[in-house]
Write an enzyme that holds these catalytic residues in place. Sequence first.
Site, mmCIF file in Angstrom:
data_model
loop_
_atom_site.group_PDB
_atom_site.id
_atom_site.type_symbol
_atom_site.label_atom_id
_atom_site.label_comp_id
_atom_site.label_asym_id
_atom_site.label_seq_id
_atom_site.Cartn_x
_atom_site.Cartn_y
_atom_site.Cartn_z
ATOM 1 N N THR A 86 0.865 -1.191 0.000
ATOM 2 C CA THR A 86 0.000 0.000 0.000
ATOM 3 C C THR A 86 0.901 1.241 0.000
ATOM 4 O OG1 THR A 86 -0.091 -0.234 2.404
ATOM 5 C CG2 THR A 86 -2.000 -1.002 1.179
ATOM 6 N N GLU A 150 -1.873 -5.372 11.162
ATOM 7 C CA GLU A 150 -0.661 -5.973 11.745
ATOM 8 C C GLU A 150 0.060 -4.947 12.611
ATOM 9 O OE1 GLU A 150 2.530 -4.902 10.766
ATOM 10 O OE2 GLU A 150 1.947 -3.636 9.061
ATOM 11 N N LEU A 152 3.444 -5.690 13.465
ATOM 12 C CA LEU A 152 4.688 -6.464 13.453
ATOM 13 C C LEU A 152 5.880 -5.541 13.250
ATOM 14 C CD1 LEU A 152 3.517 -9.279 10.992
ATOM 15 C CD2 LEU A 152 3.340 -9.248 13.490
ATOM 16 N N GLU A 154 9.650 -5.069 12.294
ATOM 17 C CA GLU A 154 10.688 -5.823 11.613
ATOM 18 C C GLU A 154 11.772 -6.146 12.633
ATOM 19 O OE1 GLU A 154 11.957 -4.302 7.851
ATOM 20 O OE2 GLU A 154 9.939 -3.650 7.342
ATOM 21 N N LYS A 206 -5.226 1.119 13.691
ATOM 22 C CA LYS A 206 -3.904 0.841 13.131
ATOM 23 C C LYS A 206 -3.136 2.133 12.863
ATOM 24 C CE LYS A 206 -0.302 -0.494 11.136
ATOM 25 N NZ LYS A 206 0.241 -1.483 10.291
ATOM 26 N N ASN A 210 0.329 3.757 15.017
ATOM 27 C CA ASN A 210 1.626 4.122 14.437
ATOM 28 C C ASN A 210 1.883 5.625 14.534
ATOM 29 O OD1 ASN A 210 2.404 1.560 13.971
ATOM 30 N ND2 ASN A 210 2.234 1.626 11.743
ATOM 31 N N PHE A 251 9.845 3.353 22.831
ATOM 32 C CA PHE A 251 9.820 4.372 21.777
ATOM 33 C C PHE A 251 10.225 5.752 22.277
ATOM 34 C CE2 PHE A 251 8.455 2.335 17.859
ATOM 35 C CZ PHE A 251 8.346 1.055 18.351
ATOM 36 N N CYS A 262 6.760 1.687 7.402
ATOM 37 C CA CYS A 262 5.443 1.989 7.982
ATOM 38 C C CYS A 262 5.297 3.397 8.548
ATOM 39 C CB CYS A 262 5.109 0.960 9.055
ATOM 40 S SG CYS A 262 4.754 -0.644 8.325
HETATM 41 C C1 UDX Z 1 2.621 -4.564 4.089
HETATM 42 C C2 UDX Z 1 1.281 -3.943 3.823
HETATM 43 O O1 UDX Z 1 0.870 -4.170 2.554
HETATM 44 C C3 UDX Z 1 1.274 -2.511 4.153
HETATM 45 O O2 UDX Z 1 -0.012 -2.016 4.001
HETATM 46 C C4 UDX Z 1 1.686 -2.336 5.565
HETATM 47 O O3 UDX Z 1 1.638 -1.008 5.944
HETATM 48 C C5 UDX Z 1 3.062 -2.881 5.744
HETATM 49 O O4 UDX Z 1 3.073 -4.196 5.363
HETATM 50 P P1 UDX Z 1 4.882 -5.150 3.081
HETATM 51 O O5 UDX Z 1 4.554 -6.567 3.331
HETATM 52 O O6 UDX Z 1 5.953 -4.527 3.902
HETATM 53 O O7 UDX Z 1 3.564 -4.248 3.200
HETATM 54 O O8 UDX Z 1 5.130 -4.856 1.572
HETATM 55 P P2 UDX Z 1 5.981 -5.660 0.536
HETATM 56 O O9 UDX Z 1 7.071 -6.394 1.239
HETATM 57 O O10 UDX Z 1 6.265 -4.689 -0.538
HETATM 58 O O11 UDX Z 1 4.949 -6.762 0.015
HETATM 59 C C6 UDX Z 1 3.860 -6.548 -0.782
HETATM 60 C C7 UDX Z 1 3.747 -7.755 -1.717
HETATM 61 O O12 UDX Z 1 2.514 -7.734 -2.399
HETATM 62 C C8 UDX Z 1 4.846 -7.820 -2.773
HETATM 63 O O13 UDX Z 1 5.527 -9.047 -2.701
HETATM 64 C C9 UDX Z 1 4.092 -7.678 -4.096
HETATM 65 O O14 UDX Z 1 4.669 -8.421 -5.157
HETATM 66 C C10 UDX Z 1 2.729 -8.211 -3.716
HETATM 67 N N1 UDX Z 1 1.642 -7.744 -4.573
HETATM 68 C C11 UDX Z 1 1.511 -6.429 -4.838
HETATM 69 C C12 UDX Z 1 0.737 -8.666 -5.074
HETATM 70 O O15 UDX Z 1 0.859 -9.856 -4.852
HETATM 71 N N2 UDX Z 1 -0.306 -8.204 -5.822
HETATM 72 C C13 UDX Z 1 -0.466 -6.901 -6.137
HETATM 73 O O16 UDX Z 1 -1.410 -6.537 -6.823
HETATM 74 C C14 UDX Z 1 0.478 -5.976 -5.630
HETATM 75 C C1 UDX Z 2 6.327 -0.406 12.911
HETATM 76 C C2 UDX Z 2 5.364 -0.632 14.083
HETATM 77 O O1 UDX Z 2 6.095 -0.541 15.326
HETATM 78 C C3 UDX Z 2 4.680 -1.981 13.969
HETATM 79 O O2 UDX Z 2 3.716 -2.123 14.993
HETATM 80 C C4 UDX Z 2 4.025 -2.164 12.585
HETATM 81 O O3 UDX Z 2 2.841 -1.415 12.473
HETATM 82 C C5 UDX Z 2 4.996 -1.835 11.477
HETATM 83 O O4 UDX Z 2 5.625 -0.555 11.696
HETATM 84 P P1 UDX Z 2 8.775 -1.176 12.225
HETATM 85 O O5 UDX Z 2 8.618 -0.237 11.084
HETATM 86 O O6 UDX Z 2 9.272 -2.555 11.960
HETATM 87 O O7 UDX Z 2 7.383 -1.352 13.001
HETATM 88 O O8 UDX Z 2 9.789 -0.509 13.239
HETATM 89 P P2 UDX Z 2 9.748 0.184 14.673
HETATM 90 O O9 UDX Z 2 10.454 -0.686 15.631
HETATM 91 O O10 UDX Z 2 8.402 0.632 15.038
HETATM 92 O O11 UDX Z 2 10.677 1.450 14.389
HETATM 93 C C6 UDX Z 2 10.307 2.428 13.421
HETATM 94 C C7 UDX Z 2 11.349 3.509 13.355
HETATM 95 O O12 UDX Z 2 11.396 4.253 14.555
HETATM 96 C C8 UDX Z 2 12.783 2.999 13.138
HETATM 97 O O13 UDX Z 2 13.460 3.840 12.252
HETATM 98 C C9 UDX Z 2 13.396 3.067 14.516
HETATM 99 O O14 UDX Z 2 14.799 3.195 14.512
HETATM 100 C C10 UDX Z 2 12.735 4.308 15.055
HETATM 101 N N1 UDX Z 2 12.708 4.344 16.532
HETATM 102 C C11 UDX Z 2 11.986 3.411 17.221
HETATM 103 C C12 UDX Z 2 13.390 5.354 17.210
HETATM 104 O O15 UDX Z 2 14.044 6.205 16.598
HETATM 105 N N2 UDX Z 2 13.321 5.370 18.580
HETATM 106 C C13 UDX Z 2 12.612 4.457 19.299
HETATM 107 O O16 UDX Z 2 12.597 4.564 20.531
HETATM 108 C C14 UDX Z 2 11.924 3.441 18.595
#
Ligand code: UDX
Ligand code: UDX
Length: 450
Positions: A86, A150, A152, A154, A206, A210, A251, A262
Site C-alpha cells: 500500500t 498488523e 509487526l 521488523e 492501526k 503508528n 519508543f 510503515c
Molecule cells: C505490508 C502492507 O501491505 C502494508 O499495508 C503495511 O503497511 C506494511 O506491510 P509489506 O509486506 O511490507 O507491506 O510490503 P511488501 O514487502 O512490498 O509486500 C507486498 C507484496 O505484495 C509484494 O511481494 C508484491 O509483489 C505483492 N503484490 C503487490 C501482489 O501480490 N499483488 C499486487 O497486486 C500488488
Molecule cells: C512499525 C510498528 O512498530 C509496527 O507495529 C508495525 O505497524 C509496522 O511498523 P517497524 O517499522 O518494523 O514497526 O519498526 P519500529 O520498531 O516501530 O521502528 C520504526 C522507526 O522508529 C525505526 O526507524 C526506529 O529506529 C525508530 N525508533 C523506534 C526510534 O528512533 N526510537 C525508538 O525509541 C523506537
Amino acid sequence: MQIAIIGTGYVGLTTGACLAHLGHTVRCYDLDTSRMDVLRRGEVPIFEPGLSEMIGRNVEAGRLSFIEDPTDAVRGCKFAFIAVGTPSKSCGRIDLSYVEAAASDLATLMPAGSTIVIKSTVEVGTARKLSHLIAMKRGDQQVTIGVNPEFLREGSAIRDFLEPDRIVCGADDPVTAERLGRIYAPLTSRGAELVQLTTVDAELSKCTANAFLALKIGFINDVADLCEKTEGDVRAVAHAIGLDHRIGRAFLDAGPGYGGSCFPKDTRAFAATGRRFQASQGLVETLIERNEERKRKLARRIIQALPVSGSRRVGVLGTAFKQQTDDMRESPALTIIEVLEDAGVEVSAYDPEAMRNGRRLLPRTIWASCPYEAATDVDALVILTEWPSFRSLDLKNLSKVMRGRKLFDFRNVLDARKCKSVGLKHIGVGRGTDLGMGYQGGEARLQRPL
Ligand code: UDX
Ligand code: UDX
C-alpha cells in the site's frame, strides 16, 4: 482452517508462516513470480530472525505452500488475507489500487460463506467500500470482509505475532467477527487479548497506533535537542519519565529520526485522512516535517565538523532503518548519506545486513566489508543503526584507522568515556553532559532481540 494469503511480501510471508505455525493450512500467492520461485526453492527473500526456520518447518509439515496461481491458492479456503503493498501517493494518501484489485479478484474466486481479511494498512472506510464492491461483483452478500491490522516490528515480527499485546479484528457483522476470532483461537486460548471492533475502528486503530508511536519518537528527539543545549542527557530523562506507567519507556530512544516502511507512510496517510475529513491532525503534520528536517540537520552537523578544504570522507556504520533488518525503506541513512554526497563528501558505509539493498539505493557510496574498512581514512565516523555488534567495536582499532577524531553516535550505542580514552571525540544525541558527570545508567536500550 485453510487460509490463502494474497501478497507474500514482508507482512504476508510472516503472517502466513505464523498462521501455519498455529496449525492452519496456509497457501501464499504473490504477483511477483520470481519471489514465488525463490520461496519454492526454500529460500527466504527477506532477513527476519527466525522466519526462515519457521517457514522450513511448516513447509515440511505440509501446512505452508507457495502457489503460482491465485485460483489454486484460494481453492477450498474460507479465508483470504490481503497483504499486498500500500504505497504512499504524492498527496500522502495510501494508494489502494493493489488492495482493490486483489479484493475484486477474490470476490468471484472465494466460495459463499467465506471472508476476505484486510491485513494491509488501509484508509478508514476501505473495508466498507470493498464490501460494497464485492457484493456488486458477486450479486450477493455471501463473501464478507474483515480488518485485521498488523503490529509487526521488523526484527521481532514473529514474537510480535505469537505474543501480541492485542489482536485487533474489525467486522461489521457478528458472523464475520466470530470467524475472525476462530483464526486466532490458538493464541486467545493462551491468553492473548482479542479486541473486536467495527471495521472503521480497526482501520483507525492501526494508523492511530503508528502515529502515536511516531509522535513519541518525534517528541523525544526534540527533547534531545533541548538536552544538548542544557547539559542534560536524553537517556536519563527518557529513563526517568518512562518509569511513569502513563508514559512508558518504549519508543523513547532519541536518534536520527524514524524510518522504515510503515511510520513515514502511515503518518503521511494519517495526516492526509485528517485533511480529507477536515479534522486536521496538526500534531502529526508537524511531526512529519520535523522528522524530515531532523535527518538533514544531522547531515549538516556532520558537514560542519569536516575540514573545509581537501577531499572529505565520512564513514557510516549502519544503513538499515533499524537493527535486525536488511530493510532500507525510508531509512534516515538514505537522506543523511545523500546530503553528504551532494555536498561533495565521499561516503564509505558498512551494514551487517542491508548492503545488498544499499548498493542499489546509494550508487555513489563505497561499500566496505567491515566497520574498520568503512572507518579507514575518514574525517568523521557516523553510527546510524543500533546494531548490537557496534556496541563491541574495537575502539582502539577504529581510532587507529580513522584520519579525523569525531565519532557521531546518532544512536547512543557507545560509551563516551571509552571513546575519549582512545582519543576519539564522541558526539551522541541528546547528550550535553559527556564530561563524565552525566547519565551512568547504561547506553541506549536495545529492543529485546528475538
Ligand atoms: C505490508 C502492507 O501491505 C502494508 O499495508 C503495511 O503497511 C506494511 O506491510 P509489506 O509486506 O511490507 O507491506 O510490503 P511488501 O514487502 O512490498 O509486500 C507486498 C507484496 O505484495 C509484494 O511481494 C508484491 O509483489 C505483492 N503484490 C503487490 C501482489 O501480490 N499483488 C499486487 O497486486 C500488488
Ligand atoms: C512499525 C510498528 O512498530 C509496527 O507495529 C508495525 O505497524 C509496522 O511498523 P517497524 O517499522 O518494523 O514497526 O519498526 P519500529 O520498531 O516501530 O521502528 C520504526 C522507526 O522508529 C525505526 O526507524 C526506529 O529506529 C525508530 N525508533 C523506534 C526510534 O528512533 N526510537 C525508538 O525509541 C523506537
